[in-house]
Write a protein that holds these residues in place. Structure first.
Motif, PDB file in Angstrom:
ATOM      1  N   TYR A   5      40.631  37.037  42.879  1.00  0.00           N
ATOM      2  CA  TYR A   5      39.400  37.469  42.212  1.00  0.00           C
ATOM      3  C   TYR A   5      38.173  37.282  43.103  1.00  0.00           C
ATOM      4  CZ  TYR A   5      41.211  38.884  37.726  1.00  0.00           C
ATOM      5  OH  TYR A   5      41.841  39.582  36.732  1.00  0.00           O
ATOM      6  N   ALA A   6      38.150  36.231  43.904  1.00  0.00           N
ATOM      7  CA  ALA A   6      37.001  36.012  44.790  1.00  0.00           C
ATOM      8  C   ALA A   6      36.860  37.173  45.778  1.00  0.00           C
ATOM      9  CB  ALA A   6      37.155  34.688  45.538  1.00  0.00           C
ATOM     10  N   VAL A   7      37.950  37.544  46.423  1.00  0.00           N
ATOM     11  CA  VAL A   7      37.911  38.656  47.375  1.00  0.00           C
ATOM     12  C   VAL A   7      37.607  39.958  46.644  1.00  0.00           C
ATOM     13  CG1 VAL A   7      39.304  40.039  48.979  1.00  0.00           C
ATOM     14  CG2 VAL A   7      39.443  37.550  49.039  1.00  0.00           C
ATOM     15  N   GLY A   8      38.253  40.181  45.508  1.00  0.00           N
ATOM     16  CA  GLY A   8      38.048  41.412  44.754  1.00  0.00           C
ATOM     17  C   GLY A   8      36.618  41.595  44.286  1.00  0.00           C
ATOM     18  N   MET A  44      33.954  44.316  45.719  1.00  0.00           N
ATOM     19  CA  MET A  44      33.365  45.264  44.769  1.00  0.00           C
ATOM     20  C   MET A  44      31.843  45.239  44.864  1.00  0.00           C
ATOM     21  SD  MET A  44      33.928  45.476  40.641  1.00  0.00           S
ATOM     22  CE  MET A  44      35.654  45.924  40.797  1.00  0.00           C
ATOM     23  N   TRP A  45      31.283  44.061  44.906  1.00  0.00           N
ATOM     24  CA  TRP A  45      29.828  43.907  45.024  1.00  0.00           C
ATOM     25  C   TRP A  45      29.313  44.570  46.304  1.00  0.00           C
ATOM     26  CZ3 TRP A  45      27.301  40.736  48.713  1.00  0.00           C
ATOM     27  CH2 TRP A  45      25.917  40.639  48.536  1.00  0.00           C
ATOM     28  N   ALA A  46      30.015  44.335  47.419  1.00  0.00           N
ATOM     29  CA  ALA A  46      29.589  44.898  48.698  1.00  0.00           C
ATOM     30  C   ALA A  46      29.684  46.421  48.699  1.00  0.00           C
ATOM     31  CB  ALA A  46      30.427  44.312  49.839  1.00  0.00           C
ATOM     32  N   ILE A  47      30.779  46.972  48.214  1.00  0.00           N
ATOM     33  CA  ILE A  47      30.945  48.435  48.196  1.00  0.00           C
ATOM     34  C   ILE A  47      29.923  49.078  47.264  1.00  0.00           C
ATOM     35  CG2 ILE A  47      32.479  50.316  47.471  1.00  0.00           C
ATOM     36  CD1 ILE A  47      33.193  49.175  50.210  1.00  0.00           C
ATOM     37  N   LEU A  48      29.750  48.513  46.071  1.00  0.00           N
ATOM     38  CA  LEU A  48      28.785  49.089  45.128  1.00  0.00           C
ATOM     39  C   LEU A  48      27.368  49.046  45.695  1.00  0.00           C
ATOM     40  CD1 LEU A  48      30.058  47.677  41.715  1.00  0.00           C
ATOM     41  CD2 LEU A  48      30.160  50.050  42.507  1.00  0.00           C
ATOM     42  N   GLY A  49      27.009  47.921  46.281  1.00  0.00           N
ATOM     43  CA  GLY A  49      25.640  47.769  46.763  1.00  0.00           C
ATOM     44  C   GLY A  49      25.350  48.433  48.091  1.00  0.00           C
ATOM     45  N   HIS A  81      25.344  52.396  47.154  1.00  0.00           N
ATOM     46  CA  HIS A  81      23.916  52.194  46.888  1.00  0.00           C
ATOM     47  C   HIS A  81      23.605  52.121  45.390  1.00  0.00           C
ATOM     48  CE1 HIS A  81      23.300  52.745  51.121  1.00  0.00           C
ATOM     49  NE2 HIS A  81      23.912  53.906  51.066  1.00  0.00           N
ATOM     50  N   LYS A  82      24.436  51.364  44.681  1.00  0.00           N
ATOM     51  CA  LYS A  82      24.207  51.145  43.256  1.00  0.00           C
ATOM     52  C   LYS A  82      23.724  49.717  43.065  1.00  0.00           C
ATOM     53  CE  LYS A  82      27.564  54.449  41.563  1.00  0.00           C
ATOM     54  NZ  LYS A  82      28.708  54.685  40.710  1.00  0.00           N
ATOM     55  N   GLU A  83      22.884  49.543  42.102  1.00  0.00           N
ATOM     56  CA  GLU A  83      22.392  48.209  41.776  1.00  0.00           C
ATOM     57  C   GLU A  83      23.566  47.397  41.239  1.00  0.00           C
ATOM     58  OE1 GLU A  83      19.393  45.657  42.139  1.00  0.00           O
ATOM     59  OE2 GLU A  83      19.161  47.791  42.510  1.00  0.00           O
ATOM     60  N   ALA A  84      23.964  46.361  41.952  1.00  0.00           N
ATOM     61  CA  ALA A  84      25.125  45.569  41.557  1.00  0.00           C
ATOM     62  C   ALA A  84      24.802  44.089  41.691  1.00  0.00           C
ATOM     63  CB  ALA A  84      26.318  45.936  42.428  1.00  0.00           C
ATOM     64  N   SER A  85      24.879  43.394  40.590  1.00  0.00           N
ATOM     65  CA  SER A  85      24.670  41.951  40.592  1.00  0.00           C
ATOM     66  C   SER A  85      26.024  41.252  40.679  1.00  0.00           C
ATOM     67  CB  SER A  85      23.955  41.530  39.301  1.00  0.00           C
ATOM     68  OG  SER A  85      24.048  40.144  39.126  1.00  0.00           O
ATOM     69  N   LEU A  86      26.155  40.360  41.622  1.00  0.00           N
ATOM     70  CA  LEU A  86      27.396  39.618  41.803  1.00  0.00           C
ATOM     71  C   LEU A  86      27.758  38.845  40.535  1.00  0.00           C
ATOM     72  CD1 LEU A  86      29.550  39.049  43.912  1.00  0.00           C
ATOM     73  CD2 LEU A  86      28.162  37.169  44.746  1.00  0.00           C
ATOM     74  N   ILE A  87      26.765  38.273  39.879  1.00  0.00           N
ATOM     75  CA  ILE A  87      26.998  37.512  38.646  1.00  0.00           C
ATOM     76  C   ILE A  87      27.542  38.430  37.554  1.00  0.00           C
ATOM     77  CG2 ILE A  87      25.900  36.146  36.822  1.00  0.00           C
ATOM     78  CD1 ILE A  87      26.025  34.653  39.431  1.00  0.00           C
ATOM     79  N   TYR A  88      26.948  39.617  37.381  1.00  0.00           N
ATOM     80  CA  TYR A  88      27.398  40.528  36.330  1.00  0.00           C
ATOM     81  C   TYR A  88      28.802  41.064  36.609  1.00  0.00           C
ATOM     82  CZ  TYR A  88      22.803  40.441  34.166  1.00  0.00           C
ATOM     83  OH  TYR A  88      21.651  40.044  33.537  1.00  0.00           O
ATOM     84  N   ILE A  89      29.097  41.309  37.862  1.00  0.00           N
ATOM     85  CA  ILE A  89      30.452  41.755  38.209  1.00  0.00           C
ATOM     86  C   ILE A  89      31.446  40.651  37.870  1.00  0.00           C
ATOM     87  CG2 ILE A  89      32.003  42.392  40.098  1.00  0.00           C
ATOM     88  CD1 ILE A  89      29.564  43.770  41.415  1.00  0.00           C
ATOM     89  N   ALA A  90      31.135  39.416  38.254  1.00  0.00           N
ATOM     90  CA  ALA A  90      32.025  38.288  37.966  1.00  0.00           C
ATOM     91  C   ALA A  90      32.194  38.094  36.460  1.00  0.00           C
ATOM     92  CB  ALA A  90      31.488  37.014  38.615  1.00  0.00           C
TER      93      ALA A  90
END
Length: 191
Positions: free
Chosen positions: A130-133, A137-142, A146-155
């Motif tokens: 899950y950590a890698v996933g 995901m956060w890196a690809i989205l952001g 170029h989508k607004e992606a919060s690491l906390i919200y994804i987690a």
């Protein structure tokens, strides 16, 4: 790196299980976890099981071959996809995480093959997965999409999936431990 025939057969078995599990998702009904409909993906369990049963070297090899089959274009990833373009998919990090999952599971189970160690290995192996996933995901989205992606919200969004995976892995840890107790006497040592 040399492999015995029996080791190659075990690795091939787990690669085949990985591929079949992707198509099982289509026929298995999703489960409700915390009000979220979660599809029954068996890959987190299979990656942990590969490490627990085959050991680190063979478990990681099985997950690497699964990764490679998808990257060369075979339809073995989620929803029957594959190809190099999948590298920029937000969920590709979970596929990379399967390698770490297999290794962590093997490392925790190898010393003492008890029911507790199987359960511990199968559950703790979800953490690097899950950590890698999530980070991928956060890196690809952001950065790529170029989508607004919060690491906390994804987690937080992954919590229902994590709960489902913990339950599935605990169940299969019991099954795997029971199988190894019965088969260990007859089967050659792997891993």
């Amino acid at each position: 790196m040399r492999f015995r025939t029996v080791e190659m057969a075990y690795v091939a078995l787990f690669v085949a299980l990985s591929v079949v599990s992707i198509y099982l998702v289509r026929i298995l009904p999703p489960v409700m976890v915390l009000g979220v409909s979660v599809p029954i993906s068996l890959m987190p369990m299979i990656s942990a099981l590969a490490g627990a049963l085959l050991g680190g070297r063979l478990g990681v090899m099985a997950m690497f071959l699964y990764l490679l089959l998808g990257l060369i274009g075979l339809p073995v990833y989620a929803e029957g996809t594959g190809g190099l373009i999948y590298i920029v998919s937000p969920t590709f990090g979970f596929i990379l995480g399967y390698l770490l999952s297999a290794y962590v599971s093997a490392w925790l189970v190898r010393r003492k093959k008890s029911l507790f160690r199987f359960q511990l290995g199968m559950v703790v192996s979800l953490l690097p997965l899950y950590a890698v996933g999530i980070l991928y995901m956060w890196a690809i989205l952001g950065f790529y999409l170029h989508k607004e992606a919060s690491l906390i919200y994804i987690a937080l969004g992954m919590i229902p999936y994590f709960i489902k995976d913990v339950a599935v892995n605990l169940l299969f840890a019991v099954v795997a431990y029971g199988v190894t107790k019965r088969v260990n006497l007859a089967a050659p040592r792997v891993g």
